[in-house]
Design an enzyme around this catalytic site. Structure first.
Site, PDB file in Angstrom:
ATOM      1  N   CYS A 114       0.811  -1.229   0.000  1.00 14.58           N
ATOM      2  CA  CYS A 114       0.000   0.000   0.000  1.00 14.58           C
ATOM      3  C   CYS A 114       0.840   1.273   0.000  1.00 14.58           C
ATOM      4  CB  CYS A 114      -0.936   0.012   1.197  1.00 14.58           C
ATOM      5  SG  CYS A 114      -2.126  -1.324   1.166  1.00 14.58           S
ATOM      6  N   HIS A 248      -3.188   7.523   2.883  1.00 13.63           N
ATOM      7  CA  HIS A 248      -3.596   6.202   2.385  1.00 13.63           C
ATOM      8  C   HIS A 248      -4.963   5.880   2.977  1.00 13.63           C
ATOM      9  CE1 HIS A 248      -3.802   2.135   1.239  1.00 13.63           C
ATOM     10  NE2 HIS A 248      -3.479   1.623   2.414  1.00 13.63           N
ATOM     11  N   ASN A 278     -10.064   0.439   0.395  1.00 13.65           N
ATOM     12  CA  ASN A 278      -8.603   0.538   0.324  1.00 13.65           C
ATOM     13  C   ASN A 278      -8.155  -0.025  -1.029  1.00 13.65           C
ATOM     14  OD1 ASN A 278      -5.851   0.122   0.533  1.00 13.65           O
ATOM     15  ND2 ASN A 278      -5.918  -0.837   2.550  1.00 13.65           N
TER      16      ASN A 278
END
Ligand code: COA
Length: 321
Positions: A114, A248, A278
């Site tokens: 990520c 994020h 996400n």
């Protein structure tokens, strides 16, 4: 003369199909209320069967090229960050180069889970500042829905699919002010997605994401707090100098903790996770693109980007847009 990496264009792509919390609660023991309260997520986009990381990357990249009003052949470095590459090789970046009709760029993929967005931004900035590249395309492209175990309620509620792109170019005008990236490889068992074909024990695991969510959560909050301090100190900046936080998009509670640390109101935080979940390395770039296109992020403003992911990996980028 100081050379900066300046953002000259952005783009984003979300697949058409949407899976809501209600849809997920029909297949695993969960509810819309639980998911929204614990994560801030309501829905996520799911790639169609014929979509790939490179096909989604192409759409996002073409948007960025159009926004920057450059020719695809002006790009001399292409970096794609993905946990779901079309192939083990050739890289998704090479496939993207071909899709864009670019004949001159060096193209390669990176893997930082990520945190891929800020890792790519760091690499792009170093190439530009050293003079090794003039125009760099970075893309995060992820089909998380294909590596999620849809029977695991601890992970399947979190992830979504999407791609986003950013073009950076050498400039005398301020652009990326600093980047800070880190890794600690001691946390494989807290968050991982095995590659079943290359694993030595073929019977052990499927190629799905496994996560100890609660433990990841605690490390993420702590680590992102430290990266905020590191970024402010490196730039000799006060918290009040930051106009926007583009985090994020993993969990609204993690994001709220970072905003609190910065004494920022949630009005100054770009949030997309309610609609997108996400999207791993695409999430920061998707959020940045959204806020540029809807007019929130304006030229001259200071934006802090931050991310945390498997590895663990984490990092930040401070940008004067
Ligand atoms: N629906 C309902 N209950 C659920 C659930 C779901 N989807 N997922 C877990 N639960 C249950 C657990 O089984 C547990 O039940 P128990 O108390 O009876 O054992 C309870 O909820 C609490 O579980 P816990 O894991 O402590 O929940 P949490 O508040 O930490 O929330 C996450 C779980 C995954 C939402 C949260 O830990 C998280 O977001 N972590 C960070 C993940 C992340 O950022 N990952 C990506 C990094 S890039």
């Amino acid at each position: 003369m100081t050379v900066y990496a300046k953002v000259i264009g952005t783009g984003g792509y979300l697949p058409e199909a949407i899976k809501t919390n209600e849809d997920i609660s029909k297949t695993v023991d969960t509810s819309d209320e639980w998911i929204f309260e614990r994560t801030g997520i309501k829905k996520r986009h799911i790639a169609a069967d014929d979509e790939t990381a490179s096909s989604m990357a192409e759409i996002a990249a073409k948007q960025a090229i159009e926004a920057a009003a450059i020719d695809a052949n002006d790009i001399d470095l292409i970096i794609v960050s993905t946990g779901t590459p079309d192939n083990v090789y050739p890289s998704t970046a090479c496939l993207l180069q071909h899709r864009l009709g670019n004949k001159k760029a060096v193209a390669f993929d990176i893997q930082a889970a990520c945190s891929g967005s800020v890792f790519s931004l760091d690499i792009a900035t170093q190439y530009i500042k050293s003079g090794a590249a003039k125009t760099v395309l970075i893309v995060g492209a992820e089909i998380c829905s294909r590596i999620v175990d849809w029977t695991d309620r601890g992970t399947c509620i979190l992830f979504g699919d999407g791609a986003a792109a950013m073009l950076l170019q050498a400039s005398e005008e301020a652009g990326v002010l600093s980047t800070h990236i880190h890794s600690d490889g001691g946390f494989e068992e807290l968050l991982k997605c095995p590659n079943p074909q290359a694993a030595s024990d073929k019977t052990a695991e499927q190629g799905y994401i496994s996560m100890k969510g609660n433990e990841v959560f605690k490390v993420a909050v702590n680590t992102l707090g430290k990266i905020v301090d590191e970024t402010l100190t490196a730039n000799n900046l006060d918290k009040s100098a930051i106009d926007w936080l583009v985090p994020h998009q993993a969990n609204s509670r993690i994001i709220a903790a970072t905003a609190k640390k910065l004494k920022m109101s949630m009005e100054q935080v770009v949030l997309t996770l309610e609609e997108q979940g996400n999207t791993s390395s695409a999430s920061v770039l998707l959020a940045f693109n959204t806020a540029v296109r809807d007019g929130r992020i304006q030229r001259g403003q200071v934006v802090l980007l931050e991310a945390f992911g498997a590895g663990f990996t984490w990092g930040s980028a401070l940008i004067k847009y």
